[in-house]
Write a protein that holds these residues in place. Structure first.
Motif, PDB file in Angstrom:
ATOM      1  N   LEU A  14      -6.935 -41.939 -11.002  1.00 31.28           N
ATOM      2  CA  LEU A  14      -6.956 -41.957  -9.536  1.00 31.28           C
ATOM      3  C   LEU A  14      -7.415 -40.653  -8.906  1.00 31.28           C
ATOM      4  O   LEU A  14      -7.649 -40.606  -7.702  1.00 31.28           O
ATOM      5  N   GLY A  15      -7.523 -39.588  -9.685  1.00 30.58           N
ATOM      6  CA  GLY A  15      -7.894 -38.296  -9.128  1.00 30.58           C
ATOM      7  C   GLY A  15      -9.109 -37.715  -9.823  1.00 30.58           C
ATOM      8  O   GLY A  15      -9.989 -38.437 -10.280  1.00 30.58           O
ATOM      9  N   THR A  16      -9.138 -36.414  -9.919  1.00 31.56           N
ATOM     10  CA  THR A  16     -10.245 -35.691 -10.530  1.00 31.56           C
ATOM     11  C   THR A  16      -9.952 -35.426 -11.999  1.00 31.56           C
ATOM     12  O   THR A  16      -8.843 -34.997 -12.345  1.00 31.56           O
ATOM     13  N   GLY A  17     -10.927 -35.669 -12.844  1.00 36.98           N
ATOM     14  CA  GLY A  17     -10.763 -35.397 -14.267  1.00 36.98           C
ATOM     15  C   GLY A  17     -10.656 -33.905 -14.530  1.00 36.98           C
ATOM     16  O   GLY A  17     -11.044 -33.074 -13.706  1.00 36.98           O
ATOM     17  N   GLY A  18     -10.118 -33.570 -15.680  1.00 39.61           N
ATOM     18  CA  GLY A  18      -9.964 -32.169 -16.053  1.00 39.61           C
ATOM     19  C   GLY A  18     -11.293 -31.496 -16.337  1.00 39.61           C
ATOM     20  O   GLY A  18     -12.285 -32.149 -16.639  1.00 39.61           O
ATOM     21  N   GLY A  19     -11.310 -30.179 -16.261  1.00 39.28           N
ATOM     22  CA  GLY A  19     -12.521 -29.398 -16.505  1.00 39.28           C
ATOM     23  C   GLY A  19     -12.502 -28.752 -17.878  1.00 39.28           C
ATOM     24  O   GLY A  19     -11.484 -28.697 -18.554  1.00 39.28           O
ATOM     25  N   VAL A  20     -13.642 -28.270 -18.290  1.00 41.33           N
ATOM     26  CA  VAL A  20     -13.783 -27.493 -19.526  1.00 41.33           C
ATOM     27  C   VAL A  20     -14.353 -26.149 -19.125  1.00 41.33           C
ATOM     28  O   VAL A  20     -15.412 -26.074 -18.505  1.00 41.33           O
ATOM     29  N   ARG A  21     -13.661 -25.086 -19.460  1.00 39.82           N
ATOM     30  CA  ARG A  21     -14.120 -23.740 -19.138  1.00 39.82           C
ATOM     31  C   ARG A  21     -14.218 -22.927 -20.416  1.00 39.82           C
ATOM     32  O   ARG A  21     -13.316 -22.963 -21.247  1.00 39.82           O
ATOM     33  N   VAL A  22     -15.303 -22.189 -20.538  1.00 43.70           N
ATOM     34  CA  VAL A  22     -15.461 -21.229 -21.620  1.00 43.70           C
ATOM     35  C   VAL A  22     -15.673 -19.882 -20.953  1.00 43.70           C
ATOM     36  O   VAL A  22     -16.669 -19.677 -20.261  1.00 43.70           O
ATOM     37  N   VAL A  23     -14.735 -18.977 -21.114  1.00 38.80           N
ATOM     38  CA  VAL A  23     -14.760 -17.702 -20.400  1.00 38.80           C
ATOM     39  C   VAL A  23     -14.616 -16.578 -21.418  1.00 38.80           C
ATOM     40  O   VAL A  23     -13.732 -16.611 -22.270  1.00 38.80           O
ATOM     41  N   SER A  24     -15.478 -15.583 -21.313  1.00 41.56           N
ATOM     42  CA  SER A  24     -15.366 -14.438 -22.212  1.00 41.56           C
ATOM     43  C   SER A  24     -14.228 -13.530 -21.772  1.00 41.56           C
ATOM     44  O   SER A  24     -13.714 -13.639 -20.660  1.00 41.56           O
ATOM     45  N   GLY A  25     -13.876 -12.617 -22.654  1.00 37.32           N
ATOM     46  CA  GLY A  25     -12.769 -11.718 -22.369  1.00 37.32           C
ATOM     47  C   GLY A  25     -13.133 -10.606 -21.400  1.00 37.32           C
ATOM     48  O   GLY A  25     -14.274 -10.146 -21.338  1.00 37.32           O
TER      49      GLY A  25
END
Length: 170
Positions: A35-46
């Motif tokens: 019913l809402g927004t699907g989850g995201g995928v994030r790849v973030v460097s340090g």
């Protein structure tokens, strides 16, 4: 750690020695929502508090003697009731220095033709055609110059150099 490097996380799919087998895939999928927004995928460097932040490298492996290297695709999903998603590539801003540069380039070829780079807007059937905008940077500096737009055709060592064509719609 407080006296050395931070620990590593390695996710590695299985290999095969079979002549007909494929190496294992690594699949990372975010959660769906009914019913809402699907989850995201994030790849973030340090983050580096006193030096550089880490790099993010996404690449396909080189090919063996009888194949081509893997393709890379970056696209958004389709939409049935609204606009499809945005693909944005942008370098970070800078304070006290120059903003980062961006390079889009095909690899060189030995024994073959150079690659193609195509920038194309998709077709529509219920409005205007999409625009392609190429715009140089502006400056507020009293002594600075606005950025240039440079379009240069390829040179040829032994034949005729490439041309530059600008063709309007019909």
């Amino acid at each position: 750690g407080d006296a050395g490097d931070g620990g590593r996380v390695v996710v590695e799919a299985g290999t095969t020695t079979s002549m007909y087998g494929l190496g294992g895939d690594v699949l990372v999928t975010a959660g769906a929502s009914q019913l809402g927004t699907g989850g995201g995928v994030r790849v973030v460097s340090g983050f580096g508090a006193s030096k550089h932040s880490g790099d993010v490298n996404v690449s396909t492996a080189g090919a063996g003697t009888a194949g081509v290297s893997g393709a890379m695709r970056l696209d958004t999903g389709a939409s049935t009731d609204s606009a499809s998603g945005l693909v944005e590539m942008q370098t970070g801003g800078a304070v006290g220095g120059s903003a980062g540069s961006m390079l889009v380039e095909t690899g060189a070829s030995t024994g073959g033709s150079g690659g193609y780079i195509t920038v194309r807007v998709g077709a529509g059937d219920a409005g205007d055609g999409g625009r392609v905008v190429v715009e140089a940077g502006t400056t507020t500096s009293m002594y600075g110059l606005g950025g240039d737009v440079l379009v240069t055709a390829g040179a040829s060592q032994l034949g005729t150099g490439g041309g530059v064509r600008v063709v309007s719609g019909f």
